[in-house]
Scaffold this active site. Structure first.
Site, short mmCIF file in Angstrom:
data_model
loop_
_atom_site.label_atom_id
_atom_site.label_comp_id
_atom_site.label_asym_id
_atom_site.label_seq_id
_atom_site.Cartn_x
_atom_site.Cartn_y
_atom_site.Cartn_z
N GLY A 65 -4.63 4.94 4.71
CA GLY A 65 -4.02 4.48 5.70
C GLY A 65 -5.68 4.02 6.44
CD GLU A 86 13.49 1.38 7.89
OE1 GLU A 86 14.29 1.68 9.04
OE2 GLU A 86 14.02 0.36 8.57
N GLY A 104 -5.25 1.36 4.36
CA GLY A 104 -3.63 0.38 5.64
C GLY A 104 -4.28 -0.46 6.64
N GLY A 124 -4.78 2.88 -1.81
CA GLY A 124 -5.33 3.22 -0.31
C GLY A 124 -5.46 4.30 0.09
CB CYS A 171 13.10 9.47 6.89
SG CYS A 171 14.23 8.66 5.86
CD GLU A 196 10.64 13.41 9.55
OE1 GLU A 196 9.01 12.88 10.41
OE2 GLU A 196 11.30 12.89 9.40
CE LYS A 215 -1.72 2.72 2.91
NZ LYS A 215 -1.88 4.08 1.87
P1 NAD Z 1 2.42 8.94 7.21
O1 NAD Z 1 2.83 8.41 8.35
O2 NAD Z 1 1.11 9.85 7.30
O3 NAD Z 1 2.24 7.91 6.51
C1 NAD Z 1 2.72 7.21 6.01
C2 NAD Z 1 1.57 5.75 4.99
O4 NAD Z 1 1.03 4.70 6.36
C3 NAD Z 1 0.91 5.66 4.42
O5 NAD Z 1 0.60 4.96 2.95
C4 NAD Z 1 -0.20 6.33 4.60
O6 NAD Z 1 -1.37 6.15 4.29
C5 NAD Z 1 -0.11 5.25 5.57
N1 NAD Z 1 -1.12 5.25 7.02
C6 NAD Z 1 -1.20 6.52 7.60
N2 NAD Z 1 -2.19 5.93 8.76
C7 NAD Z 1 -2.27 4.13 8.54
C8 NAD Z 1 -2.91 3.79 9.69
N3 NAD Z 1 -3.68 4.05 10.32
N4 NAD Z 1 -2.90 1.94 9.21
C9 NAD Z 1 -2.02 1.88 8.30
N5 NAD Z 1 -1.52 2.72 7.22
C10 NAD Z 1 -1.80 4.20 7.85
O7 NAD Z 1 3.76 9.19 6.94
P2 NAD Z 1 4.31 10.51 5.56
O8 NAD Z 1 3.43 11.51 5.89
O9 NAD Z 1 4.09 9.57 3.86
O10 NAD Z 1 5.59 10.78 5.57
C11 NAD Z 1 6.27 11.45 6.04
C12 NAD Z 1 7.23 10.50 7.35
O11 NAD Z 1 7.63 9.55 6.94
C13 NAD Z 1 7.94 11.31 8.02
O12 NAD Z 1 7.74 11.71 9.24
C14 NAD Z 1 9.35 10.87 7.52
O13 NAD Z 1 10.51 10.81 8.24
C15 NAD Z 1 9.27 8.97 7.29
N6 NAD Z 1 9.99 8.17 6.80
C16 NAD Z 1 10.85 7.53 6.88
C17 NAD Z 1 11.73 7.18 6.29
C18 NAD Z 1 12.86 5.80 6.93
O14 NAD Z 1 13.22 4.78 6.29
N7 NAD Z 1 12.47 6.15 8.32
C19 NAD Z 1 11.62 7.26 5.22
C20 NAD Z 1 11.38 7.99 4.87
C21 NAD Z 1 10.20 8.86 5.25
#
Ligand code: NAD
Length: 471
Positions: free
Chosen positions: A202, A244, A206, A200, A278, A378, A169
């Protein structure tokens, strides 16, 4: 506008049954795609397909799996320019680096997984026991919007290599390169049901994926908040998770460092992908005695940056991915200024000459005290915090005084001194004097940056069960 089908299940594309979604262009706000997202029923179909396909896929040889992955890597490399162009729009990545990070780096990572697989010892003798590595089963992969394909190459790809089947996803904010990747997987000849896609939200897709009883492991990249929610949802089923998450990484400049090199590389390490990284080096920790010099270098470097349309080859800093993200970044800058941060460069104003409707933020440098919110949370945008310290001890303490622990950097004229400081940083990776990113090395966090590792052997091993056979 691009036509998108939200699900690829059992090698068949179909429209989703969920809410209507829109993918917008970071460059000018125009709608790139509008489609119905996947819902819980779509996720159920995808998990059922992955579960059915698992026995046969787990029984394939290492050579077959590595061959399919290499064929996929070749197709990704062939489409690198197209993937880069799409990512410039949906993520905001500047054109100059987009085909590299969203295309060639992805292909190289897939090939690295294939090479790791080919040399991996699936069996070993431990005394009187035979220890076997076996694929877990169905893997769920959930990715963020900043590097969708690189994340897929470090989740879905090692899962498939290990012999797991998978349901992916992607983020609903930037799913278009992922859709193109699944076209490549199909073209490479991956059997039906082995890799399935559900685009789709989260909430709709998700959560259904994380709680599906057929899923044996969830590999997640995203915010710390969502990571905590996923761990909570996975707990009742004792489903494994690798997380991650976010970061607030420090670049520590020691008093004997080559200041010009350290400052320009740290600024690049902060602004890469417009700060949407990140592992971005968002805190620059410098000796107070050299603060004025550091700030002069930063003012000059920021003045030379071209901020604007990500499709323009001259652009250094493009927009952030969404209007909401832009508001969040600007809110952080304004709040920091109200709390006493000193503006060194940039600021919350508009970006002159940038296309209307895009989500642009001026690259901004602030001098801050370590307790300010902007130095602790962040931001995920082009914002660098400079923090002055009086000793190496204080530099280490400030660098470690964070909830996060993803990455970091150390700069010193003496490599041994730099390495000694690197050993003391509580983070999953540290670059010494600009040491290059290595796709085969383990990547992951300490503390609230998550747990589990991606990359090379370490990433592959996340997808195995371990069995001991007593002989
Ligand atoms: P996010 O947490 O909002 O979303 C990430 C993913 O999770 C998306 O696909 C989203 O649809 C899904 N999601 C959201 N709520 C969910 C739920 N309740 N259940 C299941 N899935 C759900 O993050 P974002 O805004 O897309 O990305 C930015 C964040 O990602 C930043 O905090 C960044 O640091 C982090 N990031 C970390 C790494 C790493 O390797 N450590 C790499 C890239 C980004």
């Amino acid at each position: 506008m691009q036509q998108v089908q939200a699900t690829y299940v059992d090698a068949t594309w179909a429209v989703g049954g969920g809410a209507e979604l829109e993918v917008g262009s970071a460059a000018d706000g125009r709608v790139l795609a509008r489609f119905r997202g996947a819902d819980a029923q779509d996720v159920d179909r995808a998990c059922a397909a992955a579960d059915r396909a698992w026995d046969a896929w787990a029984a394939t040889s290492v050579g077959e799996r590595a061959g399919l992955l290499r064929a996929t890597a070749d197709l990704v490399a062939k489409r690198a320019d197209e993937l880069g162009a799409v990512a410039s729009l949906e993520v905001g990545t500047p054109a100059r680096m987009a085909s590299t990070v969203h295309g060639h780096l992805v292909a190289a990572t897939i090939r690295d997984v294939a090479t790791t697989l080919e040399s991996y010892a699936f069996e070993e003798r431990v005394g009187t026991s035979l220890v076997l590595k076996e694929p877990i089963g169905v893997a769920a992969a959930i990715t963020a919007w900043n590097y969708p394909l690189y994340q897929l190459a470090t989740k879905l790809v090692p899962a498939l290599a290990a012999g797991c089947t998978a349901v992916l996803k992607p983020s609903e904010i930037a799913p278009l390169t992922t859709v193109a990747f699944f076209e490549a997987l199909a073209e490479a000849g991956l059997p039906a049901g082995v890799a399935n896609l559900v685009v789709g939200t989260g909430a709709e897709a998700g959560e259904a994926l994380v709680t599906d009883p057929r899923v044996g492991i969830v590999s997640f990249t995203g915010s710390t908040r969502t990571g905590a929610r996923i761990a909570e949802l996975a707990a009742p089923g004792i489903t494994r998770t690798t997380l991650e998450l976010g970061g607030k990484s420090a670049s520590v400049v020691l008093d004997d460092a080559d200041l010009g090199q350290a400052v320009s590389a740290s600024l690049r390490g902060c602004l890469i992908n417009n700060g949407q990284t990140c592992a971005a080096l968002t805190r620059l920790v410098v000796p107070r005695s050299r603060l004025a010099e550091v700030e002069r270098l930063l003012v000059d470097a920021v003045a030379q940056l071209v901020t604007g349309d990500p499709r323009d080859e001259a652009t250094d800093v493009g927009p952030v991915a969404s209007a909401a993200q832009r508001e969040r970044v600007l809110g952080h800058i304004e709040d920091a200024l109200a709390q006493g941060a000193v503006l060194v460069a940039g600021g919350p104003g508009p970006v002159d000459g940038a296309p209307a409707g895009g989500h642009y933020v001026r690259p901004t440098v602030l001098r801050v005290e370590p307790h300010l919110r902007i130095a602790r949370e962040e931001v995920f945008g082009p914002v660098l915090c400079v923090i002055a310290v009086d000793s190496t001890e204080e530099a280490v303490a400030v660098a470690n005084d964070t909830d996060y622990g993803l990455s970091g950097a150390v700069w010193s004229g003496d490599p041994d001194r730099a390495l000694a400081v690197a050993r003391r940083l509580r983070t999953g990776q540290v670059a010494v004097n600009g040491g290059a990113f290595n796709i085969s090395a383990p990547f992951g966090g300490y503390k609230r940056s998550g747990y589990g590792r991606e990359g090379g052997r370490f990433g592959l091993e996340e997808y195995f069960e371990t069995k001991a056979v007593q002989l």
